[in-house]
Design a protein around this motif. Structure first.
Motif, PDB file in Angstrom:
ATOM      1  N   ASN A 137       0.832  -1.208   0.000  1.00 11.50           N
ATOM      2  CA  ASN A 137       0.000   0.000   0.000  1.00 11.50           C
ATOM      3  C   ASN A 137       0.863   1.254   0.000  1.00 11.50           C
ATOM      4  OD1 ASN A 137      -2.396  -1.489   0.086  1.00 11.50           O
ATOM      5  ND2 ASN A 137      -2.335  -1.595   2.321  1.00 11.50           N
ATOM      6  N   GLU A 138       2.107   1.114   0.449  1.00  7.62           N
ATOM      7  CA  GLU A 138       3.003   2.262   0.578  1.00  7.62           C
ATOM      8  C   GLU A 138       4.149   2.247  -0.433  1.00  7.62           C
ATOM      9  OE1 GLU A 138       4.279   1.564   4.542  1.00  7.62           O
ATOM     10  OE2 GLU A 138       2.235   1.510   5.287  1.00  7.62           O
ATOM     11  N   SER A 139       4.329   1.133  -1.109  1.00  9.64           N
ATOM     12  CA  SER A 139       5.448   0.963  -2.019  1.00  9.64           C
ATOM     13  C   SER A 139       4.966   0.259  -3.283  1.00  9.64           C
ATOM     14  CB  SER A 139       6.530   0.121  -1.320  1.00  9.64           C
ATOM     15  OG  SER A 139       7.582  -0.167  -2.195  1.00  9.64           O
ATOM     16  N   PRO A 140       5.471   0.661  -4.450  1.00 11.89           N
ATOM     17  CA  PRO A 140       4.996   0.017  -5.682  1.00 11.89           C
ATOM     18  C   PRO A 140       5.438  -1.438  -5.824  1.00 11.89           C
ATOM     19  CG  PRO A 140       6.700   1.624  -6.172  1.00 11.89           C
ATOM     20  CD  PRO A 140       6.399   1.748  -4.713  1.00 11.89           C
ATOM     21  N   ASP A 151      16.501 -13.227  -5.395  1.00 13.71           N
ATOM     22  CA  ASP A 151      15.474 -12.392  -4.781  1.00 13.71           C
ATOM     23  C   ASP A 151      14.276 -12.279  -5.718  1.00 13.71           C
ATOM     24  OD1 ASP A 151      17.146 -12.007  -2.629  1.00 13.71           O
ATOM     25  OD2 ASP A 151      17.710  -9.959  -3.174  1.00 13.71           O
ATOM     26  N   LEU A 152      13.113 -12.036  -5.143  1.00 16.33           N
ATOM     27  CA  LEU A 152      11.879 -11.900  -5.901  1.00 16.33           C
ATOM     28  C   LEU A 152      11.329 -10.492  -5.739  1.00 16.33           C
ATOM     29  CD1 LEU A 152      10.124 -15.220  -4.789  1.00 16.33           C
ATOM     30  CD2 LEU A 152      11.440 -14.821  -6.875  1.00 16.33           C
ATOM     31  N   VAL A 153      10.517 -10.073  -6.685  1.00 18.24           N
ATOM     32  CA  VAL A 153       9.837  -8.786  -6.602  1.00 18.24           C
ATOM     33  C   VAL A 153       8.344  -9.062  -6.653  1.00 18.24           C
ATOM     34  CG1 VAL A 153       9.435  -6.555  -7.702  1.00 18.24           C
ATOM     35  CG2 VAL A 153      11.724  -7.551  -7.709  1.00 18.24           C
ATOM     36  N   LEU A 154       7.631  -8.505  -5.709  1.00 19.08           N
ATOM     37  CA  LEU A 154       6.178  -8.679  -5.628  1.00 19.08           C
ATOM     38  C   LEU A 154       5.532  -7.317  -5.856  1.00 19.08           C
ATOM     39  CD1 LEU A 154       3.937 -10.728  -4.874  1.00 19.08           C
ATOM     40  CD2 LEU A 154       4.186  -9.976  -2.513  1.00 19.08           C
ATOM     41  N   THR A 155       4.510  -7.310  -6.690  1.00 16.90           N
ATOM     42  CA  THR A 155       3.757  -6.090  -6.940  1.00 16.90           C
ATOM     43  C   THR A 155       2.301  -6.479  -7.167  1.00 16.90           C
ATOM     44  OG1 THR A 155       3.729  -4.012  -8.190  1.00 16.90           O
ATOM     45  CG2 THR A 155       4.089  -6.024  -9.451  1.00 16.90           C
ATOM     46  N   THR A 156       1.451  -5.501  -7.273  1.00 19.58           N
ATOM     47  CA  THR A 156       0.051  -5.803  -7.551  1.00 19.58           C
ATOM     48  C   THR A 156      -0.123  -5.995  -9.057  1.00 19.58           C
ATOM     49  OG1 THR A 156      -0.585  -3.497  -7.834  1.00 19.58           O
ATOM     50  CG2 THR A 156      -0.702  -4.407  -5.576  1.00 19.58           C
ATOM     51  N   ALA A 157      -1.171  -6.691  -9.444  1.00 15.47           N
ATOM     52  CA  ALA A 157      -1.450  -6.902 -10.857  1.00 15.47           C
ATOM     53  C   ALA A 157      -1.705  -5.567 -11.552  1.00 15.47           C
ATOM     54  CB  ALA A 157      -2.647  -7.832 -11.025  1.00 15.47           C
ATOM     55  N   ASP A 170       2.913  -0.702 -15.474  1.00 17.58           N
ATOM     56  CA  ASP A 170       4.304  -0.709 -15.921  1.00 17.58           C
ATOM     57  C   ASP A 170       4.399  -1.200 -17.360  1.00 17.58           C
ATOM     58  OD1 ASP A 170       5.077   0.174 -13.426  1.00 17.58           O
ATOM     59  OD2 ASP A 170       5.878  -1.763 -12.767  1.00 17.58           O
ATOM     60  N   GLN A 171       3.675  -2.280 -17.673  1.00 17.49           N
ATOM     61  CA  GLN A 171       3.698  -2.817 -19.032  1.00 17.49           C
ATOM     62  C   GLN A 171       3.109  -1.816 -20.026  1.00 17.49           C
ATOM     63  OE1 GLN A 171       5.264  -5.420 -20.293  1.00 17.49           O
ATOM     64  NE2 GLN A 171       4.555  -4.763 -22.298  1.00 17.49           N
ATOM     65  N   SER A 172       2.069  -1.111 -19.627  1.00 21.93           N
ATOM     66  CA  SER A 172       1.463  -0.100 -20.500  1.00 21.93           C
ATOM     67  C   SER A 172       2.436   1.030 -20.809  1.00 21.93           C
ATOM     68  CB  SER A 172       0.198   0.481 -19.867  1.00 21.93           C
ATOM     69  OG  SER A 172      -0.799  -0.501 -19.779  1.00 21.93           O
ATOM     70  N   VAL A 173       3.185   1.457 -19.817  1.00 28.12           N
ATOM     71  CA  VAL A 173       4.165   2.535 -20.012  1.00 28.12           C
ATOM     72  C   VAL A 173       5.273   2.080 -20.951  1.00 28.12           C
ATOM     73  CG1 VAL A 173       5.948   3.905 -18.850  1.00 28.12           C
ATOM     74  CG2 VAL A 173       3.680   3.659 -17.819  1.00 28.12           C
ATOM     75  N   VAL A 174       5.804   0.890 -20.728  1.00 30.12           N
ATOM     76  CA  VAL A 174       6.862   0.372 -21.598  1.00 30.12           C
ATOM     77  C   VAL A 174       6.339   0.201 -23.018  1.00 30.12           C
ATOM     78  CG1 VAL A 174       8.344  -1.630 -22.035  1.00 30.12           C
ATOM     79  CG2 VAL A 174       8.130  -0.725 -19.716  1.00 30.12           C
ATOM     80  N   SER A 175       5.143  -0.318 -23.143  1.00 23.74           N
ATOM     81  CA  SER A 175       4.548  -0.511 -24.468  1.00 23.74           C
ATOM     82  C   SER A 175       4.349   0.821 -25.185  1.00 23.74           C
ATOM     83  CB  SER A 175       3.215  -1.250 -24.325  1.00 23.74           C
ATOM     84  OG  SER A 175       2.646  -1.496 -25.585  1.00 23.74           O
TER      85      SER A 175
END
Length: 159
Positions: A25-28, A39-45, A51-56
């Motif tokens: 809730n406080e971090s992307p 290491d793994l990175v967890l984010t919300t869908a 992020d994918q929309s911006v890169v696209s």
């Protein structure tokens, strides 16, 4: 100012999952440190989709500019050293080849939704620039090797 990603040990997610997930809730993104693996990175869908929309979008804009705008190749060649300082070590023809390959690979990667090929391309070209930055290494790798060094051992032997 960029928002710092939260970081915790993976065991925190396992043992205190609600409190750990609340950090999203406080971090992307949430960086999960693991002792026995990468290491793994967890984010919300929703954030991953953003992020994918911006890169696209950036990929499509770059590709469209490269195809349509007169002089866009020259502009791309002019800005590449700002984005990737190591291109200064590449011969001029290689800088042009890198620019074309980068745009084409970004478009193709965007079409399948997987940027691994772009990351691989950037790494390969950066390593090429590293070779060109070292005159001794460049000479060793470009020297004529007419001598036959015999059969190469099977790399799978002993594995």
């Amino acid at each position: 100012m960029a928002i710092e990603n939260a970081a915790v040990n993976f065991s925190e997610l396992v043992n205190k999952n609600k409190q750990t997930l609340a950090l999203l809730n406080e971090s992307p993104r949430l960086l999960l440190h693991r002792r026995d693996g990468e290491d793994l990175v967890l984010t919300t869908a929703a954030r991953a989709e953003q992020d994918q929309s911006v890169v696209s979008a950036a990929t499509r804009i770059l590709a469209a500019m490269a195809r349509r705008e007169p002089g866009s190749t020259e502009l791309l060649l002019d800005v590449l050293p700002d984005a990737f300082p190591w291109v200064r070590f590449l011969p001029e023809a290689d800088v042009h080849a890198f620019a074309v390959e980068l745009v084409d690979t970004m478009r193709a990667a965007d079409s399948v939704g997987n940027s691994a090929s772009v990351a691989q391309l950037l790494t390969a070209w950066q390593h090429t620039a590293e070779v060109h930055s070292d005159p001794e290494l460049l000479a060793a790798l470009t020297r004529n090797h007419d001598e036959d060094y015999g059969p190469a051992p099977d790399p799978r032997a002993g594995a």
